[in-house]
Write a protein that holds these residues in place. Structure first.
Motif, PDB file in Angstrom:
ATOM      1  N   THR A 432       0.834  -1.204   0.000  1.00 45.23           N
ATOM      2  CA  THR A 432       0.000   0.000   0.000  1.00 45.23           C
ATOM      3  C   THR A 432       0.866   1.250   0.000  1.00 45.23           C
ATOM      4  OG1 THR A 432      -1.727  -1.151   1.257  1.00 45.23           O
ATOM      5  CG2 THR A 432      -1.800   1.253   1.254  1.00 45.23           C
ATOM      6  N   SER A 442      -5.675   1.206  -2.479  1.00 41.68           N
ATOM      7  CA  SER A 442      -6.816   0.907  -1.617  1.00 41.68           C
ATOM      8  C   SER A 442      -7.122  -0.586  -1.600  1.00 41.68           C
ATOM      9  CB  SER A 442      -8.039   1.702  -2.078  1.00 41.68           C
ATOM     10  OG  SER A 442      -8.383   1.367  -3.407  1.00 41.68           O
ATOM     11  N   LEU A 445      -4.621  -2.028   0.713  1.00 42.75           N
ATOM     12  CA  LEU A 445      -4.954  -1.631   2.078  1.00 42.75           C
ATOM     13  C   LEU A 445      -6.070  -2.512   2.635  1.00 42.75           C
ATOM     14  CD1 LEU A 445      -4.639   0.318   4.474  1.00 42.75           C
ATOM     15  CD2 LEU A 445      -6.317   1.818   3.362  1.00 42.75           C
ATOM     16  N   CYS A 513      -6.756   3.644  14.041  1.00 40.20           N
ATOM     17  CA  CYS A 513      -6.608   3.882  12.605  1.00 40.20           C
ATOM     18  C   CYS A 513      -7.258   5.197  12.191  1.00 40.20           C
ATOM     19  CB  CYS A 513      -7.218   2.719  11.821  1.00 40.20           C
ATOM     20  SG  CYS A 513      -7.253   2.963  10.030  1.00 40.20           S
ATOM     21  N   VAL A 517      -5.608   8.699  10.711  1.00 37.59           N
ATOM     22  CA  VAL A 517      -6.056   9.267   9.435  1.00 37.59           C
ATOM     23  C   VAL A 517      -6.607  10.677   9.629  1.00 37.59           C
ATOM     24  CG1 VAL A 517      -7.773   9.047   7.597  1.00 37.59           C
ATOM     25  CG2 VAL A 517      -6.502   7.032   8.351  1.00 37.59           C
ATOM     26  N   TRP A 802      -2.423   0.325  10.350  1.00 33.48           N
ATOM     27  CA  TRP A 802      -3.419   0.583   9.297  1.00 33.48           C
ATOM     28  C   TRP A 802      -3.456   2.069   8.943  1.00 33.48           C
ATOM     29  CZ3 TRP A 802      -8.124  -2.332  11.882  1.00 33.48           C
ATOM     30  CH2 TRP A 802      -7.872  -3.707  11.861  1.00 33.48           C
ATOM     31  N   SER A 805      -0.490   3.271   6.888  1.00 26.64           N
ATOM     32  CA  SER A 805      -0.604   2.824   5.497  1.00 26.64           C
ATOM     33  C   SER A 805      -1.657   3.639   4.749  1.00 26.64           C
ATOM     34  CB  SER A 805      -0.965   1.333   5.448  1.00 26.64           C
ATOM     35  OG  SER A 805       0.012   0.554   6.099  1.00 26.64           O
ATOM     36  N   ALA A 806      -2.789   3.913   5.416  1.00 25.65           N
ATOM     37  CA  ALA A 806      -3.851   4.699   4.779  1.00 25.65           C
ATOM     38  C   ALA A 806      -3.370   6.109   4.467  1.00 25.65           C
ATOM     39  CB  ALA A 806      -5.082   4.744   5.680  1.00 25.65           C
ATOM     40  N   GLN A 807      -2.525   6.668   5.343  1.00 25.00           N
ATOM     41  CA  GLN A 807      -2.027   8.020   5.099  1.00 25.00           C
ATOM     42  C   GLN A 807      -1.174   8.080   3.838  1.00 25.00           C
ATOM     43  OE1 GLN A 807       1.335   9.311   5.480  1.00 25.00           O
ATOM     44  NE2 GLN A 807       0.557  11.324   4.838  1.00 25.00           N
ATOM     45  N   LEU A 809      -1.819   6.571   1.153  1.00 18.41           N
ATOM     46  CA  LEU A 809      -2.762   6.759   0.051  1.00 18.41           C
ATOM     47  C   LEU A 809      -3.240   8.204  -0.001  1.00 18.41           C
ATOM     48  CD1 LEU A 809      -5.008   3.556   0.201  1.00 18.41           C
ATOM     49  CD2 LEU A 809      -2.984   3.983  -1.186  1.00 18.41           C
TER      50      LEU A 809
END
Length: 860
Positions: A432, A442, A445, A513, A517, A802, A805-807, A809
Motif C-alpha cells: 500500500t 486501496s 490496504l 486507525c 487518518v 493501518w 498505510s492509509a495516510q 494513500l
C-alpha cells in the motif's frame, strides 16, 4: 427429544452464565433492527411528503435539474407564465396553477438570526397555491396578500417563538424581502425539518425568479375520471416541444424526490449496519469464550454422558441447541430493543431539528426476520467449535478433574497459520505504501487490514504469553504476590486470554486507525493552507448557499481592505485538442486570485491565464487529454455561448486546495455569459491593508452580521473549522464503535465471571491459607486490567499500522503529512486499564463473597 431436554436443562441451569452472551446478541441485533426501522421510517416520511406535495402532473423547464437546490445564478430555471393558460385549456385539466419555489434563500428574523434548519434541511420560499393544501393547512392568520406579508410553517414558528405580526426577512439573489407574518401553516404530513416561507405570487416571481411573468413550475390537477398518465399525455401533446419541458406524474415526481434522498439514506444505513457487523464480530468472541468455558467446566458431566451411551453427535447437538436457545432469546429481545432504539433515534433527530413522527414508524416484516436470522446464525456459528470440542470428550474424562487437555498439535497449527496470515497482511500494507495510484493502493490496504486482523486474532494466544509477561513486569509486579497470581491466571489459558483481548482489539484498532487518518488529514490540510493560502479572510457558507450580490457589495465596501476577489464556478462543456468532449466546471476569478491562493505552475504563466480569451488547466487533466501550453480548448458555457480559449498555464494538481481547478478571468466569463445568467460568487477572498488586519476582520464581521448564512474566517478560523469538522466526524464514528467496545467489555466480564466459577475450589483453598477478601478482589481486578491492556496494545498497534498505510494513500491526493495523535493513543490505552477495572467489579465482588468451606467442597 433427549438432546432437547438435556440442552434445555443445561441452558436453564447456566442461564446466569449465558446472560452476558445474550446481552451481546441483544445489542448487536438491536443495532441492526434499529437501523433498519429508523431508515425505513425516514423513507416512509419522505415518501409521504413527496407524494403529498406533488400535483397530479407537474410541468417544469427541461433545463431544471432534479435537485437544483442552489442554481448557479441564485435563480431557479423558469417557464413563461403564458404556459399556465395554455395548459389550463387542455382537455382533462381541472386546474393549472403557476408555482414559484426556490431553495436558494435564507430566512432570518428581526434580529438577523437564521431561521433555517441546523440539520441540512433546506429553507424553501415560494407562493401559496391550492396545491399546497395537499400537505399544509393554515392554522392561524391568512396567506400573504401583498409584498409586506409572509406566511411561515408552524414548526419554524414554534421553534423560534414567532407569532403573527413579527417581522421576517427573506434573503434572495435579487434582494431582501422584508415582511410581517400574516399567517402560520402547519404540515398535515411530517415535516423533516425544512423551514418554509410563503410570499404573494407577484413578489415571489419578482424576487425569487427575477421576472414578473414566469413560474418555476406548473401544478396541474386532473378532472374527474382522468388518470395522471392520461393527463400527462394530453398536456405533453398540447405543449408540443419535448425539449423545452419536463412532465411528471405525481408518482414520477415522488419517485424523483425519493431518488434524490435515497443515496443519502442508503449511505447512512449501510454505514450503521457496518458498525453493527463489527459489534457482531466482537460478540462472536464472547460467545466462543462462553461456550468454551462452559464445555471445559462440564467435562466430567459430558464424560459421564458419553459413558452411559451418548454419542459424539448427540453431545455436539446438545451444545448447538443451547446456542440456538441463546440466539433466539437474545435475538427476540434484540428486535424489541431495536424498535425502541429507532424511536430513540427519532426523538434525538427531533431534538436537533429533523422532525420524524412515530406515526410513520415503519416495521417491515423483513426487519425482525433479519434480526432473528442474524442473531441465531451468528450464535450457532460461534458455538460450533466449542460444540465440536465437546463432542470429542471421551468417557474417560468422567474420571478426571474438570477441564479439557490442551491440543498441542492444533496450537502449533494455529500459531503457524496466524504468523503466515499476519506476514501476508503486513506485506499487503507495505505494498500500500509503495502504490502509485490510490485505486491500486486501496485494494492492498483492504487486503492488508483483513489479513492482519485475522492473523492477530489467530495468533492471539501466542502473543498473549509474551505480552502479558511484559505487562506483568511493568504493572502487576508492583502489587507483589497478588500481582503474580493475577499474571499466572491470565497466562493459565492463553487461548481464552487471546480471544478476550481480541474482542477489545478490534474496536480499538479502528479507533487508532481513524485517529491517525483524521489527525494526518488535519495536519496535511493545515500545512497546505500555510503554504498556499495568501489571503487574510475567506467568506463562504457552510450550507452551500451562494453569496448574494448585496452581501458581496457589502464586503467590497469594508474599510481597510486592499483587494477583494470574486470566485464563481460555471458549468461548461469542453472540447479538447484530442477531440474529446468533457463536462467540467470552470472557475472564474479576478486576477488577484493567484495572490490569494499560490498555485505551482508546471507550464506557462498563470498570470496570463487571466488575460483575454485565456485559461489554465490542471496537470492531471492536461496529461489525460495531452494538452500543452498554447493549445486551444472550445468552452461551451451552460449559461451562455461558446468561447475558444488558449491554455496559458498548466497548474500542478499536487495539492488539496482547488485540485483540478481551471481558471479564467471573470471578464472573460462575462463576455460569453449574459449578466442575468452569470453565476454569483461561491466564495470570496479579502486581503487587508498592511497593519489593518484586526480592524478589517472586525469590520467584515460587522458588515455581514445581517447575512448569518455566511462565515468570515481568517486563516486561524479556517484551520480550526477544518479541525472541528474532522473531529465531529470522528466523534460520530467513535460513538458508533462504542457499541463494539461495550460488547467487548461484556466479554471481559463474562470471561472473568466464568473463570471465577471455574476456579471455585482453588479460590476456596487460597482463602483457607490466608488470602484475604480484599487481596482476592484485587487479584481478579488486576487480571482484568492486564487482559484489557493486552487487547489495547494489540489494537492500538494494529490500528496505527493501518492508519500509517492509509495516510500513504492520502499522500497521493496531496495530504502528505503523517501525524500520530499520541495524546489520543495514550488516553485510549490508559482508559483501557479503567475499562478492565470496571469489567472486574461484579466478578471480583462475587468471588469475595464466596463461602470458603463451600468453595473447597465444590466438585471440580
Amino acid at each position: 427429544m433427549t438432546v432437547w431436554k438435556t440442552s434445555r436443562r443445561n441452558f436453564l441451569a447456566h442461564k446466569g452464565r449465558m446472560a452476558l452472551s445474550a446481552v451481546a446478541v441483544l445489542l448487536s441485533v438491536a443495532f441492526v433492527c434499529g437501523t433498519l426501522v429508523f431508515t425505513d421510517t425516514m423513507n416512509t416520511t419522505f415518501d409521504k411528503l413527496f407524494a403529498a406535495t406533488s400535483a397530479d402532473v407537474t410541468v417544469s423547464p427541461k433545463a431544471a435539474a432534479d435537485a437544483d437546490d442552489f442554481p448557479e445564478n441564485g435563480k431557479p430555471e423558469a417557464l413563461p407564465a403564458s404556459v399556465v393558460a395554455e395548459v389550463a385549456g387542455v382537455d382533462g385539466v381541472r386546474k393549472a396553477e403557476g408555482a414559484v419555489v426556490s431553495m436558494a434563500v435564507t430566512l432570518v428574523d428581526s434580529h438577523d438570526k437564521n431561521l433555517g434548519s441546523d440539520t441540512g434541511a433546506p429553507t424553501i420560499a415560494g407562493n401559496w397555491t391550492d396545491n399546497d393544501l395537499r400537505s399544509m393547512e393554515i392554522t392561524s392568520g391568512h396567506a400573504p396578500r401583498g409584498p409586506t406579508e409572509a406566511m411561515i410553517d408552524a414548526d419554524t414558528a414554534e421553534k423560534h417563538h414567532l407569532k403573527l405580526g413579527d417581522e421576517v426577512r427573506t434573503i434572495s439573489v435579487t434582494g431582501d424581502i422584508r415582511a410581517r407574518i400574516s399567517g402560520i401553516a402547519a404540515f398535515t404530513v411530517t415535516n423533516p425539518g425544512a423551514a418554509v416561507v410563503y410570499l404573494d405570487t407577484a413578489t415571489a416571481q419578482r424576487k425569487l425568479l427575477g421576472a414578473s411573468d414566469v413560474f418555476s413550475h406548473i401544478s396541474v390537477t386532473a378532472g374527474p375520471g382522468v388518470s395522471d398518465t392520461e393527463l400527462k399525455k394530453s398536456v405533453a401533446a398540447a405543449l408540443g416541444d419535448p425539449a423545452a419541458y419536463k412532465l411528471q406524474t405525481q408518482k414520477e415526481a415522488a419517485a424523483s424526490g425519493k431518488d434524490s434522498m435515497g443515496s443519502f439514506l442508503d449511505v447512512m444505513k449501510y454505514a450503521m449496519l457496518g458498525f453493527a457487523g463489527i459489534a457482531f464480530l466482537v460478540g462472536i468472541f464472547l460467545i466462543v469464550n462462553t461456550f468454551s468455558m462452559l464445555v471445559a467446566q462440564r467435562t466430567r458431566e459430558i464424560g459421564l454422558m458419553r459413558a452411559i451411551g451418548s454419542s459424539r453427535k448427540q453431545v455436539n447437538r446438545s451444545v448447538l441447541v443451547e446456542a440456538v436457545l441463546l440466539g433466539v432469546v437474545g435475538s427476540v429481545l434484540g428486535v424489541a430493543a431495536g424498535i425502541g432504539l429507532a424511536v430513540g433515534l427519532m426523538k434525538l433527530m427531533g431534538a436537533i431539528g429533523m422532525e420524524l413522527s412515530t406515526r410513520d414508524l415503519t416495521i417491515a416484516w423483513t426487519t425482525p426476520a433479519i434480526g432473528l436470522a442474524l442473531g441465531i446464525v451468528v450464535t450457532v456459528l460461534a458455538a460450533y467449535v466449542p460444540a465440536r470440542r465437546a463432542g470429542k470428550v471421551s468417557p474417560m474424562a468422567a474420571l478426571r478433574d474438570a477441564g479439557t487437555p490442551a491440543d498441542t498439535r492444533s496450537g502449533w497449527i494455529r500459531a503457524v497459520l496466524g504468523l503466515v496470515l499476519t506476514a501476508a497482511g503486513a506485506a499487503a500494507l507495505w505494498a500500500t505504501t509503495r502504490a502509485d495510484e490510490a485505486s491500486e493502493g486501496s485494494l492492498y490496504l483492504g487486503l492488508g487490514v483483513v489479513l492482519t486482523l485475522i492473523g492477530f486474532i489467530v495468533i492471539g494466544p501466542l502473543l498473549a504469553g509474551g505480552v502479558v509477561r511484559v505487562l506483568g513486569l511493568v504493572v502487576l509486579r508492583l502489587f507483589g504476590p497478588v500481582g503474580r497470581l493475577a499474571e499466572r491466571n491470565a497466562l493459565r489459558n492463553p487461548r481464552r486470554t487471546g480471544a478476550t483481548g481480541a474482542a477489545l482489539m478490534i474496536g480499538l484498532a479502528l479507533v487508532a486507525c481513524l485517529s491517525v487518518v483524521g489527525s494526518s488529514m488535519v495536519a496535511s490540510a493545515t500545512d497546505e493552507l500555510d503554504k498556499s493560502v495568501g489571503t487574510d479572510f475567506i467568506v463562504q457558507s457552510n450550507t452551500g448557499q451562494l453569496i448574494v450580490p448585496q452581501a458581496a457589495e457589502a464586503i467590497k465596501k469594508v474599510p481597510g481592505i486592499e483587494h477583494v476577489t470574486d470566485y464563481k464556478v460555471l458549468a461548461a462543456k469542453l472540447t479538447n485538442p484530442d477531440g474529446s468532449t468533457v463536462d467540467e466546471h470552470v472557475t472564474a476569478a479576478d486576477p488577484t486570485y493567484p495572490q490569494d491562493l499560490r498555485r505551482t505552475t508546471v507550464a506557462g504563466d498563470l498570470a496570463k491565464a487571466y488575460g483575454e480569451n485565456a485559461m489554465s488547466v490542471g496537470s492531471d487533466y492536461a496529461a489525460l487529454h495531452k494538452i500543452e501550453a498554447g493549445d486551444e480548448i472550445n468552452v461551451a458555457f451552460k449559461a451562455g455561448g461558446t468561447a475558444k480559449l488558449k491554455v496559458a498555464a498548466i497548474t500542478s494538481d499536487d495539492t488539496t486546495v482547488d485540485q483540478g481547478a481551471m481558471y479564467i478571468n471573470t471578464t472573460t466569463a462575462e463576455r460569453y455569459v449574459p449578466a442575468d445568467r452569470m453565476p454569483t460568487n461561491m466564495i470570496m477572498f479579502a486581503t487587508a491593508q498592511d497593519g489593518k488586519e484586526k480592524e478589517a476582520y472586525a469590520a467584515l464581521k460587522s458588515e455581514l452580521a445581517a447575512y448569518p448564512q455566511y462565515k468570515v474566517q481568517n486563516q486561524a478560523d479556517f484551520k480550526e473549522d477544518l479541525k472541528d469538522q474532522v473531529g465531529q466526524l470522528l466523534n460520530i464514528v467513535y460513538g458508533l464503535l462504542a457499541l463494539a467496545i461495550v460488547v467487548a467489555v461484556l466479554g471481559v466480564v463474562n470471561t472473568l465471571a466464568l473463570s471465577v466459577v471455574e476456579r471455585t475450589r482453588e479460590i476456596g483453598l487460597m482463602r483457607a491459607i490466608g488470602l484475604s477478601r480484599r487481596q482476592l478482589r484485587r487479584m481478579i481486578r488486576l487480571e482484568s486490567v492486564v487482559i484489557a491492556l493486552f487487547g489495547a496494545l494489540l489494537g492500538l498497534g494494529l490500528g496505527m499500522g493501518w492508519g500509517t498505510s492509509a495516510q500513504k494513500l492520502l499522500a497521493l491526493e496531496g495530504l502528505g503529512v503523517l501525524e500520530i495523535p499520541w495524546p489520543t493513543i495514550i488516553t485510549v490505552f490508559v482508559a483501557s486499564a479503567f475499562v478492565g477495572l470496571f469489567a472486574a467489579l461484579v466478578p471480583a465482588f462475587r468471588a469475595g463473597r464466596m463461602n470458603v468451606l463451600n468453595a473447597i467442597a465444590t466438585d471440580g
